[in-house]
Design a protein around this motif. Structure first.
Motif, PDB file in Angstrom:
ATOM      1  N   SER A 100       9.238  -0.462   4.065  1.00  0.00           N
ATOM      2  CA  SER A 100       8.443  -0.042   5.226  1.00  0.00           C
ATOM      3  C   SER A 100       7.710   1.271   4.971  1.00  0.00           C
ATOM      4  O   SER A 100       6.673   1.535   5.585  1.00  0.00           O
ATOM      5  N   VAL A 101       8.236   2.105   4.079  1.00  0.00           N
ATOM      6  CA  VAL A 101       7.571   3.376   3.716  1.00  0.00           C
ATOM      7  C   VAL A 101       7.317   3.382   2.209  1.00  0.00           C
ATOM      8  O   VAL A 101       7.534   4.390   1.533  1.00  0.00           O
ATOM      9  N   GLN A 102       6.857   2.260   1.701  1.00  0.00           N
ATOM     10  CA  GLN A 102       6.700   2.102   0.258  1.00  0.00           C
ATOM     11  C   GLN A 102       5.704   3.103  -0.324  1.00  0.00           C
ATOM     12  O   GLN A 102       5.914   3.642  -1.416  1.00  0.00           O
ATOM     13  N   LEU A 103       4.637   3.384   0.395  1.00  0.00           N
ATOM     14  CA  LEU A 103       3.630   4.320  -0.105  1.00  0.00           C
ATOM     15  C   LEU A 103       4.222   5.712  -0.294  1.00  0.00           C
ATOM     16  O   LEU A 103       3.992   6.376  -1.317  1.00  0.00           O
ATOM     17  N   VAL A 104       5.012   6.174   0.678  1.00  0.00           N
ATOM     18  CA  VAL A 104       5.612   7.503   0.586  1.00  0.00           C
ATOM     19  C   VAL A 104       6.618   7.562  -0.555  1.00  0.00           C
ATOM     20  O   VAL A 104       6.644   8.528  -1.340  1.00  0.00           O
ATOM     21  N   VAL A 105       7.453   6.535  -0.669  1.00  0.00           N
ATOM     22  CA  VAL A 105       8.463   6.520  -1.730  1.00  0.00           C
ATOM     23  C   VAL A 105       7.814   6.480  -3.104  1.00  0.00           C
ATOM     24  O   VAL A 105       8.195   7.227  -4.025  1.00  0.00           O
ATOM     25  N   PHE A 106       6.800   5.646  -3.258  1.00  0.00           N
ATOM     26  CA  PHE A 106       6.130   5.547  -4.555  1.00  0.00           C
ATOM     27  C   PHE A 106       5.424   6.852  -4.904  1.00  0.00           C
ATOM     28  O   PHE A 106       5.445   7.293  -6.065  1.00  0.00           O
ATOM     29  N   ALA A 213     -10.151 -10.482   0.243  1.00  0.00           N
ATOM     30  CA  ALA A 213      -9.662  -9.479  -0.712  1.00  0.00           C
ATOM     31  C   ALA A 213     -10.632  -8.318  -0.823  1.00  0.00           C
ATOM     32  O   ALA A 213     -10.232  -7.153  -0.940  1.00  0.00           O
ATOM     33  N   GLY A 214     -11.938  -8.615  -0.749  1.00  0.00           N
ATOM     34  CA  GLY A 214     -12.913  -7.531  -0.782  1.00  0.00           C
ATOM     35  C   GLY A 214     -12.823  -6.654   0.446  1.00  0.00           C
ATOM     36  O   GLY A 214     -12.975  -5.432   0.377  1.00  0.00           O
ATOM     37  N   LEU A 215     -12.573  -7.293   1.622  1.00  0.00           N
ATOM     38  CA  LEU A 215     -12.424  -6.496   2.831  1.00  0.00           C
ATOM     39  C   LEU A 215     -11.146  -5.661   2.790  1.00  0.00           C
ATOM     40  O   LEU A 215     -11.116  -4.526   3.288  1.00  0.00           O
ATOM     41  N   GLU A 216     -10.082  -6.220   2.193  1.00  0.00           N
ATOM     42  CA  GLU A 216      -8.851  -5.461   2.060  1.00  0.00           C
ATOM     43  C   GLU A 216      -8.987  -4.327   1.055  1.00  0.00           C
ATOM     44  O   GLU A 216      -8.141  -3.428   1.017  1.00  0.00           O
ATOM     45  N   GLY A 217     -10.035  -4.392   0.230  1.00  0.00           N
ATOM     46  CA  GLY A 217     -10.220  -3.326  -0.738  1.00  0.00           C
ATOM     47  C   GLY A 217     -10.430  -1.974  -0.085  1.00  0.00           C
ATOM     48  O   GLY A 217     -10.036  -0.943  -0.627  1.00  0.00           O
ATOM     49  N   VAL A 218     -11.046  -1.951   1.101  1.00  0.00           N
ATOM     50  CA  VAL A 218     -11.229  -0.681   1.819  1.00  0.00           C
ATOM     51  C   VAL A 218      -9.875  -0.090   2.191  1.00  0.00           C
ATOM     52  O   VAL A 218      -9.618   1.118   2.024  1.00  0.00           O
ATOM     53  N   GLN A 219      -8.971  -0.932   2.685  1.00  0.00           N
ATOM     54  CA  GLN A 219      -7.631  -0.456   3.016  1.00  0.00           C
ATOM     55  C   GLN A 219      -6.896   0.031   1.776  1.00  0.00           C
ATOM     56  O   GLN A 219      -6.175   1.042   1.821  1.00  0.00           O
ATOM     57  N   VAL A 220      -7.096  -0.670   0.666  1.00  0.00           N
ATOM     58  CA  VAL A 220      -6.454  -0.243  -0.583  1.00  0.00           C
ATOM     59  C   VAL A 220      -6.961   1.123  -1.016  1.00  0.00           C
ATOM     60  O   VAL A 220      -6.189   1.985  -1.467  1.00  0.00           O
ATOM     61  N   VAL A 221      -8.262   1.342  -0.864  1.00  0.00           N
ATOM     62  CA  VAL A 221      -8.827   2.648  -1.234  1.00  0.00           C
ATOM     63  C   VAL A 221      -8.242   3.754  -0.361  1.00  0.00           C
ATOM     64  O   VAL A 221      -7.875   4.839  -0.848  1.00  0.00           O
ATOM     65  N   GLU A 223      -5.326   3.736   1.217  1.00  0.00           N
ATOM     66  CA  GLU A 223      -3.942   3.942   0.815  1.00  0.00           C
ATOM     67  C   GLU A 223      -3.851   4.687  -0.510  1.00  0.00           C
ATOM     68  O   GLU A 223      -2.954   5.525  -0.709  1.00  0.00           O
ATOM     69  N   ALA A 224      -4.759   4.387  -1.432  1.00  0.00           N
ATOM     70  CA  ALA A 224      -4.747   5.073  -2.728  1.00  0.00           C
ATOM     71  C   ALA A 224      -5.029   6.562  -2.560  1.00  0.00           C
ATOM     72  O   ALA A 224      -4.353   7.411  -3.168  1.00  0.00           O
ATOM     73  N   LEU A 225      -6.017   6.894  -1.718  1.00  0.00           N
ATOM     74  CA  LEU A 225      -6.305   8.318  -1.478  1.00  0.00           C
ATOM     75  C   LEU A 225      -5.129   9.014  -0.802  1.00  0.00           C
ATOM     76  O   LEU A 225      -4.780  10.162  -1.151  1.00  0.00           O
ATOM     77  N   THR A 231       1.119  12.611  -3.553  1.00  0.00           N
ATOM     78  CA  THR A 231       1.620  12.910  -4.896  1.00  0.00           C
ATOM     79  C   THR A 231       1.276  14.332  -5.307  1.00  0.00           C
ATOM     80  O   THR A 231       2.106  15.051  -5.892  1.00  0.00           O
ATOM     81  N   PHE A 232       0.055  14.769  -4.995  1.00  0.00           N
ATOM     82  CA  PHE A 232      -0.366  16.119  -5.370  1.00  0.00           C
ATOM     83  C   PHE A 232       0.495  17.178  -4.686  1.00  0.00           C
ATOM     84  O   PHE A 232       1.019  18.097  -5.340  1.00  0.00           O
ATOM     85  N   PHE A 233       0.665  17.072  -3.364  1.00  0.00           N
ATOM     86  CA  PHE A 233       1.437  18.081  -2.650  1.00  0.00           C
ATOM     87  C   PHE A 233       2.925  18.014  -3.015  1.00  0.00           C
ATOM     88  O   PHE A 233       3.585  19.059  -3.135  1.00  0.00           O
ATOM     89  N   SER A 234       3.455  16.813  -3.225  1.00  0.00           N
ATOM     90  CA  SER A 234       4.857  16.704  -3.639  1.00  0.00           C
ATOM     91  C   SER A 234       5.064  17.335  -5.005  1.00  0.00           C
ATOM     92  O   SER A 234       6.053  18.055  -5.233  1.00  0.00           O
TER      93      SER A 234
END
Length: 447
Positions: A100-106, A213-221, A223-225, A231-234
Motif C-alpha cells: 500500500s506504501v510501495q513507493l515510499v518503501v522503495f 498504457a500511454g495515458l497511465e504513463g503520466v501517472q508513472v511520471v 510517481e517517478a518524480l 529518495t533525495f531527501f532520505s
C-alpha cells in the motif's frame, strides 16, 4: 368433576410418601446387612451364589486427558502448524502494508543503497576538515547530478540516433527476410507475410491497451518524480544524521534484545556498503569492456548500450542476461548475423570473467550468496515488486544472512559465558569447605 383434581393430588402425595418410606427402609436394611457382614468372621460368612459376581458394582475408569491421548508427533506438528500460521499471517499483513506504501518503501530502500555508496565520501571529506553539513550536501548533490547526467546522456543519444537506428533496423529486417528465404529452413514468402500480418493484427487488437498504457504513463511520471524527491531527501538525512536515526531506532527494540541488535546493525551496514560498492565497480567494468567491444564491432549506440549494461548489472543474473540480449539484438538487426555472434562472444567472455574473478575478488566472502539463493531471491523480488524488488532482493538477503549469523553467534556466546564465569569463580575461591559437624563442639570446629 371439580373435586377430582384435588383427590388425585392427595393420592399422588400419599404414594410419594410411601415410596420414600420404602426407599428409607431398604437403605436401613442394606446398612444393617453390611454391618452384620463386617462384624461376622470370614469363616462364618455364607458363600455367595455363582451369579452374585455378575451383580458386582461397576467401577468406572477415569478417562485420560484428551491432550495426552493425542500422539506426540501430532501434537508437535500442531504446535508448529499454528505458529507457522501466525508467522504467515504476520508476513501477509506486512506485505499488504508495504504494497500500500510501495513507493515510499522503495524510495527509502534506494536511499539506503545510495547512502551506503556515498557515506565513505562524506567520511573522507570530514577527515579533511569539511564540516558534516557541507560535506553531506556536496556529496549528495554531486551524486544525484552524476545519476541525472547519465540518464540525460542515454536519452540524448537515443533521440539523436533514433532515425538512423530505425533505418538500420528496417534494413536489417529486410536482410533477415532475404536470409530466411534462402536458408535451409524452407521458409516461404507467404509464411513471412502471414507472420507480419499476425503481428499487425495483434498490435491492432491491443490498441486500447496501448492507449491506456500511454495515458497511465503520466501517472508513472508523477510517481517517478515523487520517488526521486523522496529518495533525495532520505539520502540527505541519512548521510547527515544516520547515527542519530539508528540510535532512535534502537529505542524501539525491547531492552533484552537491544545489545544484540546494536551489535548486528553496524555489521549489516558494512555488508550493505561492501555489496553496493562492489556491485557498482563490477557493473562499471562490465559496461566499459562490453561497450568497447561493441564499439569496435560498429554496433550503433554503443555508449547508450554500455550505460544500459551498467544499470542492468544491478539486477543479479537477470540484468546481465537482459542487457546482453539487448546488445546482441541491436547488433543482429543492424549489422547482421556475424556481428551479432561476435557481440554475443564479447558479452559472454566479460560476464564469465565477472562471475568467476571479479565478484569473488571484489565482493569477497562478506556478501557471498549461493547462486540458487540469488536466483530464487531475484525471482521472488521480481514477482512481488517488479524491477525494484529484483534490485533490492539480493542485498536484502546478504544483510539478513549477516544479521542472522551474528545473532546466532551472540546467543551462543551469551549462553556459554555464565558457564565460564562459574568455572572462573570456582577456581578463584578454591574448593568449598565441608560444613561443620553439629555433634562436635564449637572449639573443635574452630581448631
Amino acid at each position: 368433576m371439580s373435586r377430582v383434581p384435588g383427590w388425585l393430588g392427595r393420592v399422588g402425595t400419599r404414594l410419594t410418601d410411601m415410596g420414600e418410606r420404602l426407599d428409607e427402609r431398604r437403605a436401613e436394611v442394606a446398612r444393617e446387612e453390611a454391618e452384620a457382614d463386617a462384624a461376622e468372621p470370614p469363616a462364618r460368612r455364607p458363600k455367595k451364589p455363582a451369579g452374585a459376581a455378575s451383580r458386582a458394582p461397576v467401577v468406572l475408569v477415569p478417562r485420560p486427558d484428551p491432550a495426552q491421548a493425542v500422539p506426540w508427533g501430532v501434537r508437535v506438528a500442531a504446535e508448529a502448524g499454528w505458529r507457522l500460521l501466525v508467522l504467515a499471517g504476520t508476513v501477509w499483513v506486512l506485505m499488504r502494508v508495504i504494497s500500500s506504501v510501495q513507493l515510499v518503501v522503495f524510495a527509502f530502500v534506494v536511499a539506503l543503497l545510495i547512502t551506503a555508496l556515498l557515506q565513505p565520501t562524506v567520511a573522507r571529506l570530514m577527515r579533511h576538515g569539511v564540516p558534516r553539513g557541507p560535506a553531506t550536501a556536496l556529496t549528495a548533490i554531486l551524486g544525484f547530478v552524476v545519476i541525472g547526467l547519465m540518464g540525460w546522456f542515454v536519452t540524448w543519444q537515443v533521440m539523436e540516433n533514433i532515425d538512423d537506428l530505425s533505418d538500420q533496423i528496417q534494413s536489417g529486417i529486410d536482410d533477415l527476410r532475404n536470409w530466411l528465404l534462402k536458408s535451409p529452413f524452407h521458409v516461404t514468402d507467404k509464411q513471412i507475410n502471414q507472420i507480419a500480418k499476425n503481428l499487425r493484427e495483434a498490435v491492432g487488437a491491443n490498441t486500447d491497451q496501448i492507449t491506456s498504457a500511454g495515458l497511465e504513463g503520466v501517472q508513472v511520471v508523477v510517481e517517478a518524480l515523487t520517488g526521486i524527491l523522496l529518495t533525495f531527501f532520505s539520502t540527505l538525512f541519512l548521510l547527515y544524521d544516520g547515527r542519530r536515526i539508528w540510535a532512535w531506532t534502537l529505542k524501539l527494540v525491547p531492552a533484552a534484545a537491544r545489545p544484540a541488535v546494536a551489535g548486528a546493525g553496524p555489521r549489516a551496514w558494512r555488508t550493505l556498503t561492501a555489496y553496493v560498492r562492489g556491485t557498482v565497480l563490477v557493473a562499471l567494468i562490465d559496461a566499459v569492456f562490453i561497450g568497447i567491444g561493441i564499439y569496435f564491432l560498429d554496433v550503433p549506440m554503443a555508449v547508450p548500450l554500455a550505460v544500459f549494461i551498467f544499470l542492468f548489472s544491478f539486477i543479479p543474473l537477470v540484468g546481465a542476461v537482459a542487457s546482453g540480449a539487448l546488445a546482441v539484438l541491436v547488433a543482429l538487426v543492424t549489422q547482421g548475423v556475424f556481428t551479432a555472434v561476435m557481440t554475443l562472444a564479447v558479452v559472454l567472455a566479460v560476464q564469465q570473467i565477472e562471475g568467476h574473478i571479479l565478484q569473488p575478488f571484489i565482493l569477497g566472502r562478506a556478501v557471498r550468496v549461493h547462486p540458487l539463493a540469488v536466483v530464487l531471491t531475484v525471482a521472488t523480488g521480481g514477482m512481488v515488486a517488479g524491477i525494484g524488488g529484483a534490485v533490492v532482493a539480493v542485498p536484502l538477503v546478504a544483510v539478513t544472512n549477516t544479521v542472522v549469523s551474528y545473532l546466532k553467534a551472540y546467543a551462543e556466546e551469551q549462553s556459554a559465558q555464565p558457564e565460564i564465569e562459574d568455572e572462573v569463580v570456582a577456581d578463584e575461591e578454591g574448593p568449598a569447605e565441608p560444613p561443620p559437624d553439629p555433634e562436635k563442639p564449637a572449639s573443635d570446629s574452630v581448631k
